[in-house]
Design a protein around this motif. Structure first.
Motif, PDB file in Angstrom:
ATOM      1  N   PRO A  46       8.485  10.403   9.814  1.00  0.00           N
ATOM      2  CA  PRO A  46       7.063  10.720   9.629  1.00  0.00           C
ATOM      3  C   PRO A  46       6.812  11.166   8.191  1.00  0.00           C
ATOM      4  O   PRO A  46       7.551  11.996   7.667  1.00  0.00           O
ATOM      5  N   LEU A  47       5.827  10.568   7.554  1.00  0.00           N
ATOM      6  CA  LEU A  47       5.474  10.943   6.186  1.00  0.00           C
ATOM      7  C   LEU A  47       4.112  11.616   6.216  1.00  0.00           C
ATOM      8  O   LEU A  47       3.138  11.026   6.683  1.00  0.00           O
ATOM      9  N   ARG A  48       4.066  12.820   5.724  1.00  0.00           N
ATOM     10  CA  ARG A  48       2.802  13.558   5.639  1.00  0.00           C
ATOM     11  C   ARG A  48       2.288  13.398   4.214  1.00  0.00           C
ATOM     12  O   ARG A  48       2.779  14.062   3.294  1.00  0.00           O
ATOM     13  N   VAL A  49       1.320  12.505   4.037  1.00  0.00           N
ATOM     14  CA  VAL A  49       0.867  12.196   2.687  1.00  0.00           C
ATOM     15  C   VAL A  49       0.283  13.417   1.984  1.00  0.00           C
ATOM     16  O   VAL A  49       0.308  13.482   0.756  1.00  0.00           O
ATOM     17  N   ASP A  50      -0.211  14.383   2.729  1.00  0.00           N
ATOM     18  CA  ASP A  50      -0.721  15.608   2.094  1.00  0.00           C
ATOM     19  C   ASP A  50       0.386  16.398   1.406  1.00  0.00           C
ATOM     20  O   ASP A  50       0.104  17.243   0.570  1.00  0.00           O
ATOM     21  N   GLU A  51       1.633  16.097   1.773  1.00  0.00           N
ATOM     22  CA  GLU A  51       2.774  16.794   1.185  1.00  0.00           C
ATOM     23  C   GLU A  51       3.475  15.965   0.115  1.00  0.00           C
ATOM     24  O   GLU A  51       4.542  16.328  -0.358  1.00  0.00           O
ATOM     25  N   LEU A  52       2.869  14.841  -0.272  1.00  0.00           N
ATOM     26  CA  LEU A  52       3.453  13.940  -1.265  1.00  0.00           C
ATOM     27  C   LEU A  52       2.492  13.728  -2.426  1.00  0.00           C
ATOM     28  O   LEU A  52       1.273  13.801  -2.272  1.00  0.00           O
ATOM     29  N   SER A  53       3.072  13.406  -3.591  1.00  0.00           N
ATOM     30  CA  SER A  53       2.264  13.009  -4.747  1.00  0.00           C
ATOM     31  C   SER A  53       1.964  11.521  -4.727  1.00  0.00           C
ATOM     32  O   SER A  53       0.952  11.078  -5.269  1.00  0.00           O
ATOM     33  N   GLY A  54       2.852  10.730  -4.128  1.00  0.00           N
ATOM     34  CA  GLY A  54       2.658   9.290  -4.087  1.00  0.00           C
ATOM     35  C   GLY A  54       3.833   8.614  -3.426  1.00  0.00           C
ATOM     36  O   GLY A  54       4.850   9.239  -3.126  1.00  0.00           O
ATOM     37  N   ILE A  55       3.683   7.317  -3.211  1.00  0.00           N
ATOM     38  CA  ILE A  55       4.697   6.505  -2.535  1.00  0.00           C
ATOM     39  C   ILE A  55       5.048   5.318  -3.414  1.00  0.00           C
ATOM     40  O   ILE A  55       4.161   4.642  -3.947  1.00  0.00           O
ATOM     41  N   PHE A  56       6.352   5.067  -3.554  1.00  0.00           N
ATOM     42  CA  PHE A  56       6.870   3.876  -4.226  1.00  0.00           C
ATOM     43  C   PHE A  56       7.575   3.016  -3.179  1.00  0.00           C
ATOM     44  O   PHE A  56       8.225   3.547  -2.282  1.00  0.00           O
ATOM     45  N   VAL A  57       7.461   1.696  -3.326  1.00  0.00           N
ATOM     46  CA  VAL A  57       8.235   0.770  -2.507  1.00  0.00           C
ATOM     47  C   VAL A  57       8.906  -0.193  -3.466  1.00  0.00           C
ATOM     48  O   VAL A  57       8.237  -0.831  -4.279  1.00  0.00           O
ATOM     49  N   GLY A  58      10.211  -0.280  -3.364  1.00  0.00           N
ATOM     50  CA  GLY A  58      10.964  -1.149  -4.257  1.00  0.00           C
ATOM     51  C   GLY A  58      11.128  -2.551  -3.699  1.00  0.00           C
ATOM     52  O   GLY A  58      10.413  -2.985  -2.798  1.00  0.00           O
ATOM     53  N   GLY A  59      12.102  -3.238  -4.247  1.00  0.00           N
ATOM     54  CA  GLY A  59      12.408  -4.593  -3.821  1.00  0.00           C
ATOM     55  C   GLY A  59      13.413  -4.597  -2.693  1.00  0.00           C
ATOM     56  O   GLY A  59      13.764  -3.553  -2.148  1.00  0.00           O
ATOM     57  N   GLY A  60      13.886  -5.771  -2.358  1.00  0.00           N
ATOM     58  CA  GLY A  60      14.881  -5.850  -1.304  1.00  0.00           C
ATOM     59  C   GLY A  60      15.037  -7.261  -0.794  1.00  0.00           C
ATOM     60  O   GLY A  60      14.480  -8.211  -1.351  1.00  0.00           O
ATOM     61  N   PRO A  61      15.762  -7.402   0.296  1.00  0.00           N
ATOM     62  CA  PRO A  61      16.058  -8.732   0.823  1.00  0.00           C
ATOM     63  C   PRO A  61      14.924  -9.346   1.628  1.00  0.00           C
ATOM     64  O   PRO A  61      14.955 -10.533   1.923  1.00  0.00           O
ATOM     65  N   PHE A  62      13.933  -8.561   1.992  1.00  0.00           N
ATOM     66  CA  PHE A  62      12.839  -9.078   2.805  1.00  0.00           C
ATOM     67  C   PHE A  62      11.830  -9.818   1.946  1.00  0.00           C
ATOM     68  O   PHE A  62      11.671  -9.536   0.766  1.00  0.00           O
ATOM     69  N   ASN A  63      11.125 -10.749   2.574  1.00  0.00           N
ATOM     70  CA  ASN A  63      10.100 -11.510   1.886  1.00  0.00           C
ATOM     71  C   ASN A  63       8.861 -11.512   2.772  1.00  0.00           C
ATOM     72  O   ASN A  63       8.889 -12.036   3.892  1.00  0.00           O
ATOM     73  N   ALA A  64       7.781 -10.950   2.284  1.00  0.00           N
ATOM     74  CA  ALA A  64       6.550 -10.840   3.066  1.00  0.00           C
ATOM     75  C   ALA A  64       5.980 -12.198   3.442  1.00  0.00           C
ATOM     76  O   ALA A  64       5.227 -12.310   4.405  1.00  0.00           O
ATOM     77  N   SER A  65       6.341 -13.250   2.710  1.00  0.00           N
ATOM     78  CA  SER A  65       5.783 -14.573   2.992  1.00  0.00           C
ATOM     79  C   SER A  65       6.601 -15.366   4.002  1.00  0.00           C
ATOM     80  O   SER A  65       6.191 -16.456   4.406  1.00  0.00           O
ATOM     81  N   ASP A  66       7.737 -14.859   4.454  1.00  0.00           N
ATOM     82  CA  ASP A  66       8.537 -15.577   5.450  1.00  0.00           C
ATOM     83  C   ASP A  66       7.771 -15.705   6.760  1.00  0.00           C
ATOM     84  O   ASP A  66       7.032 -14.795   7.160  1.00  0.00           O
TER      85      ASP A  66
END
Length: 115
Positions: A46-66
């Motif tokens: 669970p991520l409580r965005v009120d307790e974060l400054s921001g979110i990063f998502v990196g790269g990886g083996p998945f492809n959103a277009s598959d």
């Protein structure tokens, strides 16, 4: 300052560690300021965005277009978790930076053509 979170999907330790190190280096954040979550190894906590400054998502083996039938069960889980998180991120205009797979994830969520 509230910490940032890096949501990662790289299954191999060396590339995952290198990606985290690069995010630390180029953001200037310390390890205590950048929480790393490796989504390939288990469900998104669970991520409580009120307790974060921001979110990063990196790269990886998945492809959103598959095509859906080409995605692994882990990718389907991760994408469902991202959809739930992005509901809140988009509604609140919360700071989010997607790099590589992260861009595809946001684009797919928003209905863009990803290819």
């Amino acid at each position: 300052m509230k910490p940032f979170v890096l949501l990662a999907t790289r299954a191999e330790d060396l590339p995952a560690d290198e990606e985290y190190a690069l995010f630390l280096r180029y953001t200037g954040l310390s390890e205590s300021e950048l929480i790393r979550v490796r989504l390939e190894s288990g469900p998104m906590p669970p991520l409580r965005v009120d307790e974060l400054s921001g979110i990063f998502v990196g790269g990886g083996p998945f492809n959103a277009s598959d095509a859906a039938d080409r995605k692994s069960p882990v990718q389907h889980r991760v994408e469902a978790e991202f959809a739930s998180l992005l509901d809140e991120v988009v509604a609140r205009d919360f700071p989010f930076l997607g790099a590589c797979y992260g861009v595809g994830t946001v684009g797919a969520y928003l209905g863009a053509t990803i290819d």
